[in-house]
Design a protein around this motif. Structure first.
Motif, PDB file in Angstrom:
ATOM      1  N   CYS A 132       0.826  -1.212   0.000  1.00 26.90           N
ATOM      2  CA  CYS A 132       0.000   0.000   0.000  1.00 26.90           C
ATOM      3  C   CYS A 132       0.858   1.257   0.000  1.00 26.90           C
ATOM      4  CB  CYS A 132      -0.930   0.032   1.203  1.00 26.90           C
ATOM      5  SG  CYS A 132      -2.011  -1.414   1.374  1.00 26.90           S
ATOM      6  N   ARG A 133       0.451   2.249  -0.777  1.00 24.30           N
ATOM      7  CA  ARG A 133       1.030   3.593  -0.763  1.00 24.30           C
ATOM      8  C   ARG A 133      -0.119   4.547  -0.436  1.00 24.30           C
ATOM      9  NH1 ARG A 133       4.769   0.570  -0.941  1.00 24.30           N
ATOM     10  NH2 ARG A 133       6.392   0.439  -2.545  1.00 24.30           N
ATOM     11  N   PHE A 134      -0.062   5.193   0.713  1.00 23.68           N
ATOM     12  CA  PHE A 134      -1.201   5.969   1.199  1.00 23.68           C
ATOM     13  C   PHE A 134      -1.137   7.435   0.781  1.00 23.68           C
ATOM     14  CE2 PHE A 134      -1.179   2.324   4.012  1.00 23.68           C
ATOM     15  CZ  PHE A 134      -2.526   2.007   4.060  1.00 23.68           C
ATOM     16  N   PHE A 135      -2.307   7.963   0.410  1.00 22.10           N
ATOM     17  CA  PHE A 135      -2.462   9.391   0.184  1.00 22.10           C
ATOM     18  C   PHE A 135      -2.661  10.076   1.539  1.00 22.10           C
ATOM     19  CE2 PHE A 135      -3.642   7.433  -3.779  1.00 22.10           C
ATOM     20  CZ  PHE A 135      -3.212   8.312  -4.753  1.00 22.10           C
ATOM     21  N   THR A 175     -10.575   9.821   6.787  1.00 20.28           N
ATOM     22  CA  THR A 175     -10.497   8.697   5.864  1.00 20.28           C
ATOM     23  C   THR A 175      -9.270   8.871   4.983  1.00 20.28           C
ATOM     24  OG1 THR A 175     -11.671   7.461   4.142  1.00 20.28           O
ATOM     25  CG2 THR A 175     -12.008   9.839   4.197  1.00 20.28           C
ATOM     26  N   GLN A 176      -8.893   7.826   4.257  1.00 23.99           N
ATOM     27  CA  GLN A 176      -7.643   7.844   3.510  1.00 23.99           C
ATOM     28  C   GLN A 176      -7.749   6.948   2.282  1.00 23.99           C
ATOM     29  OE1 GLN A 176      -4.380   6.686   6.026  1.00 23.99           O
ATOM     30  NE2 GLN A 176      -2.951   8.072   5.028  1.00 23.99           N
ATOM     31  N   LEU A 177      -7.209   7.441   1.175  1.00 17.30           N
ATOM     32  CA  LEU A 177      -7.096   6.639  -0.039  1.00 17.30           C
ATOM     33  C   LEU A 177      -5.725   5.980  -0.081  1.00 17.30           C
ATOM     34  CD1 LEU A 177      -8.643   9.098  -2.649  1.00 17.30           C
ATOM     35  CD2 LEU A 177      -9.627   6.919  -1.935  1.00 17.30           C
ATOM     36  N   ALA A 178      -5.657   4.848  -0.773  1.00 15.50           N
ATOM     37  CA  ALA A 178      -4.382   4.154  -0.899  1.00 15.50           C
ATOM     38  C   ALA A 178      -4.252   3.558  -2.296  1.00 15.50           C
ATOM     39  CB  ALA A 178      -4.262   3.051   0.136  1.00 15.50           C
ATOM     40  N   GLN A 235       7.381   4.899  -8.695  1.00 17.00           N
ATOM     41  CA  GLN A 235       7.267   6.259  -9.210  1.00 17.00           C
ATOM     42  C   GLN A 235       6.304   7.073  -8.355  1.00 17.00           C
ATOM     43  OE1 GLN A 235       8.922   7.843 -11.410  1.00 17.00           O
ATOM     44  NE2 GLN A 235       7.730   9.701 -11.707  1.00 17.00           N
ATOM     45  N   PHE A 236       5.223   6.435  -7.937  1.00 12.64           N
ATOM     46  CA  PHE A 236       4.257   7.115  -7.076  1.00 12.64           C
ATOM     47  C   PHE A 236       4.908   7.495  -5.748  1.00 12.64           C
ATOM     48  CE2 PHE A 236       1.200   6.904  -3.587  1.00 12.64           C
ATOM     49  CZ  PHE A 236       0.250   7.822  -4.024  1.00 12.64           C
TER      50      PHE A 236
END
Length: 293
Positions: free
Chosen positions: A157-160, A263-266, A285-286
């Protein structure tokens, strides 16, 4: 039952005619009819009802359609990934998007990455978090934008950035025009439009505060909630990034004060998919772009 038979079966099911399906597949009609008959014999059921004007799918055929679509899609994905592996970062990236990801995707990181890798094609699938998570584990998707909470086991996971849920109010509610935040009790007498993803979150929150909410609508797409709020029908409860993307001058956007509504996007992939250069390159890259930001 083999892949060719399933491809032939799907073509006939979608076209509704043997002749049209044969033309689409660039084969003669007799071999097509033979393969369909063989498939029916192997399964021991009739997949089509023959009519003077064409064919219709039987109940058994309708059941097979879903499985056949998954199997043919998985076969195409596997072929693409194996070929792409030999050439590094190239091929098709299967990307899943939820409706509330519009505020963060596409973003600069994605656009920069695509510019650097002109041989990569995006295949986008839209759905809710649970549907996309299932597709990730079935290897039908390479990566997906999901919204917390979800089971992170066997996932990378890479979290926003974390964001607060907001209330999107029709402008007639001028009593809130000077307020920056709203509390739960402010919402109790308002007609609420709820994004189904947060059913449990709001149920528990209102229950703990002993308030009875007035829901007029529950929907599966956060953009739908925004649209109805814009039409002055009710108050949409959605993530801030989505509200800021779609809000018009006909609504007021106010944060919910309670931190339970963070809340959080991933950006998510499986550990198996991360082993491929295409997915690993995209995820890396993200990460690099987030570090720069």
């Amino acid at each position: 039952m083999n892949l060719k038979q399933l491809q032939y079966f799907l073509a006939v099911a979608e076209e509704g005619q043997m002749t049209a399906a044969a033309k689409r597949l660039h084969v003669a009609q007799p071999p097509l009819s033979y393969q369909i008959k063989q498939l029916e014999t192997e399964l021991g059921v009739a997949l089509f009802k023959r009519l003077p004007q064409g064919v219709t799918v039987t109940p058994a055929g309708e059941l097979l359609v879903g499985y056949a679509q998954q199997l043919t899609q998985l076969s195409a994905t596997a072929e693409n990934k194996v070929r792409a592996l030999a050439h590094g970062i190239t091929g098709t990236l299967n990307l899943g998007l939820i409706s509330s990801s519009a505020g963060v995707m596409p973003n600069q990181a994605l656009m920069s990455w695509l510019k650097q890798h002109g041989d990569v094609h995006l295949e986008v699938t839209e759905g809710n978090t649970y549907e996309l998570l299932d597709d990730l584990h079935k290897r039908l998707l390479d990566v997906a934008i999901l919204r917390t909470p979800f089971n992170r086991q066997h996932l990378v996971c890479r979290f926003f950035d974390s964001e607060r849920m907001v209330a999107v109010l029709p402008k007639r509610y001028q009593q809130f025009s000077q307020r920056r935040q709203l509390r739960l009790k402010d919402l109790t007498d308002l007609p609420l439009i709820k994004y189904r993803r947060f059913n449990e979150l709001f149920h528990v929150a209102f229950l703990e505060e002993a308030f009875e909410p007035h829901y007029i609508m529950t929907c599966d797409d956060a953009r739908t909630a925004m649209h109805w709020a814009d039409r002055q029908i009710g108050v949409a409860l959605v993530p801030r990034s989505l509200a800021e993307t779609y809000a018009s001058d006909q609504v007021l956007v106010r944060s919910l004060a309670d931190r339970r509504f963070d809340t959080q996007l991933a950006l998510v992939t499986t550990t198996e998919s991360m082993a491929t250069p295409l997915v690993a390159g995209f995820m890396d890259q993200f990460t690099q772009a987030k570090a720069i930001d």
